[in-house]
Design a protein around this motif. Structure first.
Motif, PDB file in Angstrom:
ATOM      1  N   ASP A 275       0.843  -1.192   0.000  1.00 52.90           N
ATOM      2  CA  ASP A 275       0.000   0.000   0.000  1.00 52.90           C
ATOM      3  C   ASP A 275       0.882   1.248   0.000  1.00 52.90           C
ATOM      4  OD1 ASP A 275      -1.744   2.058   0.486  1.00 52.90           O
ATOM      5  OD2 ASP A 275      -2.775   1.068   2.139  1.00 52.90           O
ATOM      6  N   PHE A 276       0.836   1.988  -1.093  1.00 52.69           N
ATOM      7  CA  PHE A 276       1.627   3.204  -1.230  1.00 52.69           C
ATOM      8  C   PHE A 276       0.807   4.467  -0.973  1.00 52.69           C
ATOM      9  CE2 PHE A 276       3.857   0.236  -4.099  1.00 52.69           C
ATOM     10  CZ  PHE A 276       5.153   0.369  -3.628  1.00 52.69           C
ATOM     11  N   THR A 277      -0.430   4.336  -0.503  1.00 53.31           N
ATOM     12  CA  THR A 277      -1.311   5.504  -0.406  1.00 53.31           C
ATOM     13  C   THR A 277      -0.787   6.576   0.541  1.00 53.31           C
ATOM     14  OG1 THR A 277      -2.696   4.367   1.236  1.00 53.31           O
ATOM     15  CG2 THR A 277      -3.404   4.260  -1.054  1.00 53.31           C
ATOM     16  N   ARG A 278      -0.025   6.210   1.560  1.00 57.10           N
ATOM     17  CA  ARG A 278       0.481   7.220   2.496  1.00 57.10           C
ATOM     18  C   ARG A 278       1.836   7.778   2.081  1.00 57.10           C
ATOM     19  NH1 ARG A 278      -0.067   5.201   8.475  1.00 57.10           N
ATOM     20  NH2 ARG A 278       0.560   7.343   8.803  1.00 57.10           N
ATOM     21  N   SER A 279       2.534   7.098   1.181  1.00 59.69           N
ATOM     22  CA  SER A 279       3.883   7.547   0.840  1.00 59.69           C
ATOM     23  C   SER A 279       4.028   8.032  -0.598  1.00 59.69           C
ATOM     24  CB  SER A 279       4.889   6.415   1.078  1.00 59.69           C
ATOM     25  OG  SER A 279       4.568   5.300   0.269  1.00 59.69           O
ATOM     26  N   GLU A 280       3.140   7.638  -1.480  1.00 60.00           N
ATOM     27  CA  GLU A 280       3.322   7.944  -2.893  1.00 60.00           C
ATOM     28  C   GLU A 280       2.143   8.677  -3.524  1.00 60.00           C
ATOM     29  OE1 GLU A 280       6.164   7.135  -4.889  1.00 60.00           O
ATOM     30  OE2 GLU A 280       7.014   6.861  -2.907  1.00 60.00           O
ATOM     31  N   LYS A 281       1.139   9.073  -2.733  1.00 61.32           N
ATOM     32  CA  LYS A 281      -0.028   9.787  -3.274  1.00 61.32           C
ATOM     33  C   LYS A 281       0.441  11.048  -3.979  1.00 61.32           C
ATOM     34  CE  LYS A 281      -4.655  10.300  -3.028  1.00 61.32           C
ATOM     35  NZ  LYS A 281      -5.464   9.484  -3.872  1.00 61.32           N
TER      36      LYS A 281
ATOM     37  N   GLY B  12      -4.050   4.225  -9.735  1.00 61.28           N
ATOM     38  CA  GLY B  12      -4.173   2.789  -9.983  1.00 61.28           C
ATOM     39  C   GLY B  12      -2.975   1.981  -9.527  1.00 61.28           C
ATOM     40  N   ASN B  13      -1.863   2.639  -9.234  1.00 59.58           N
ATOM     41  CA  ASN B  13      -0.646   1.938  -8.787  1.00 59.58           C
ATOM     42  C   ASN B  13      -0.372   2.090  -7.295  1.00 59.58           C
ATOM     43  OD1 ASN B  13      -0.185   1.115 -11.388  1.00 59.58           O
ATOM     44  ND2 ASN B  13       1.386   2.626 -11.812  1.00 59.58           N
ATOM     45  N   LEU B  14      -1.284   2.727  -6.564  1.00 59.46           N
ATOM     46  CA  LEU B  14      -1.042   2.964  -5.140  1.00 59.46           C
ATOM     47  C   LEU B  14      -1.244   1.717  -4.292  1.00 59.46           C
ATOM     48  CD1 LEU B  14      -2.616   6.499  -4.699  1.00 59.46           C
ATOM     49  CD2 LEU B  14      -0.196   5.897  -4.832  1.00 59.46           C
ATOM     50  N   LEU B  15      -2.035   0.787  -4.745  1.00 61.10           N
ATOM     51  CA  LEU B  15      -2.259  -0.467  -4.029  1.00 61.10           C
ATOM     52  C   LEU B  15      -1.951  -1.604  -4.991  1.00 61.10           C
ATOM     53  CD1 LEU B  15      -3.223  -1.659  -1.331  1.00 61.10           C
ATOM     54  CD2 LEU B  15      -5.507  -1.753  -2.311  1.00 61.10           C
ATOM     55  N   GLN B  16      -0.878  -2.325  -4.712  1.00 66.49           N
ATOM     56  CA  GLN B  16      -0.446  -3.397  -5.605  1.00 66.49           C
ATOM     57  C   GLN B  16      -0.484  -4.719  -4.856  1.00 66.49           C
ATOM     58  OE1 GLN B  16       3.196  -2.360  -7.645  1.00 66.49           O
ATOM     59  NE2 GLN B  16       2.596  -0.226  -7.774  1.00 66.49           N
ATOM     60  N   THR B  17      -0.937  -5.771  -5.539  1.00 61.61           N
ATOM     61  CA  THR B  17      -1.095  -7.071  -4.895  1.00 61.61           C
ATOM     62  C   THR B  17      -0.132  -8.097  -5.471  1.00 61.61           C
ATOM     63  OG1 THR B  17      -2.828  -7.750  -6.428  1.00 61.61           O
ATOM     64  CG2 THR B  17      -3.537  -6.655  -4.412  1.00 61.61           C
ATOM     65  N   ILE B  18       0.187  -9.065  -4.630  1.00 64.37           N
ATOM     66  CA  ILE B  18       1.032 -10.189  -5.008  1.00 64.37           C
ATOM     67  C   ILE B  18       0.289 -11.445  -4.573  1.00 64.37           C
ATOM     68  CG2 ILE B  18       3.284 -11.290  -4.716  1.00 64.37           C
ATOM     69  CD1 ILE B  18       4.219  -8.485  -3.632  1.00 64.37           C
ATOM     70  N   SER B  19       0.046 -12.342  -5.493  1.00 66.30           N
ATOM     71  CA  SER B  19      -0.674 -13.571  -5.178  1.00 66.30           C
ATOM     72  C   SER B  19       0.296 -14.592  -4.585  1.00 66.30           C
ATOM     73  CB  SER B  19      -1.309 -14.139  -6.449  1.00 66.30           C
ATOM     74  OG  SER B  19      -1.948 -15.355  -6.177  1.00 66.30           O
ATOM     75  N   LEU B  20       0.021 -15.015  -3.355  1.00 64.57           N
ATOM     76  CA  LEU B  20       0.862 -16.009  -2.677  1.00 64.57           C
ATOM     77  C   LEU B  20       0.018 -17.177  -2.225  1.00 64.57           C
ATOM     78  CD1 LEU B  20       2.980 -13.696  -0.348  1.00 64.57           C
ATOM     79  CD2 LEU B  20       3.716 -14.763  -2.463  1.00 64.57           C
ATOM     80  N   LYS B  21       0.540 -18.364  -2.418  1.00 62.23           N
ATOM     81  CA  LYS B  21      -0.118 -19.558  -1.906  1.00 62.23           C
ATOM     82  C   LYS B  21       0.846 -20.173  -0.897  1.00 62.23           C
ATOM     83  CE  LYS B  21      -2.647 -20.372  -6.108  1.00 62.23           C
ATOM     84  NZ  LYS B  21      -2.776 -21.128  -7.337  1.00 62.23           N
ATOM     85  N   SER B  22       0.473 -20.076   0.351  1.00 67.51           N
ATOM     86  CA  SER B  22       1.359 -20.575   1.397  1.00 67.51           C
ATOM     87  C   SER B  22       0.530 -21.149   2.529  1.00 67.51           C
ATOM     88  CB  SER B  22       2.238 -19.445   1.932  1.00 67.51           C
ATOM     89  OG  SER B  22       3.030 -19.908   2.997  1.00 67.51           O
TER      90      SER B  22
END
Length: 84
Positions: A4-10, A16-26
């Motif tokens: 989550d970059f909303t507090r540092s990169e706004k 559209g790039n402020l919240l980026q996800t990574i799919s992990l199966k663990s």
């Protein structure tokens, strides 16, 4: 997992790039290596099976990084000075 970059990169990154996800199966323990320097963030998950890299532009007075997870607990955290 998400970054989550909303507090540092706004205002610096497109909304559209402020919240980026990574799919992990663990199941069980999840090993993350997180490296931050003056202009980049890199996350290596599951011994490099998943990799996340992003340019970052924090303010000069930014001194912290927050890491948290729902229902997660940290077993070990190492912080290394990358200047040396």
């Amino acid at each position: 997992m998400y970054v989550d970059f909303t507090r540092s990169e706004k205002g610096r990154k497109p909304d559209g790039n402020l919240l980026q996800t990574i799919s992990l199966k663990s199941s069980g323990d999840l090993k993350l290596q997180i490296m931050v320097d003056k202009s980049s963030l890199e996350i290596f998950a599951v011994d490099g099976e998943k990799v996340f890299t992003s340019l970052i532009y924090p303010d000069q007075d930014a001194t912290g990084v927050s890491v948290f997870g729902a229902g997660a607990k940290f077993i070990k955290l190492n912080v290394l000075n990358m200047d040396k």
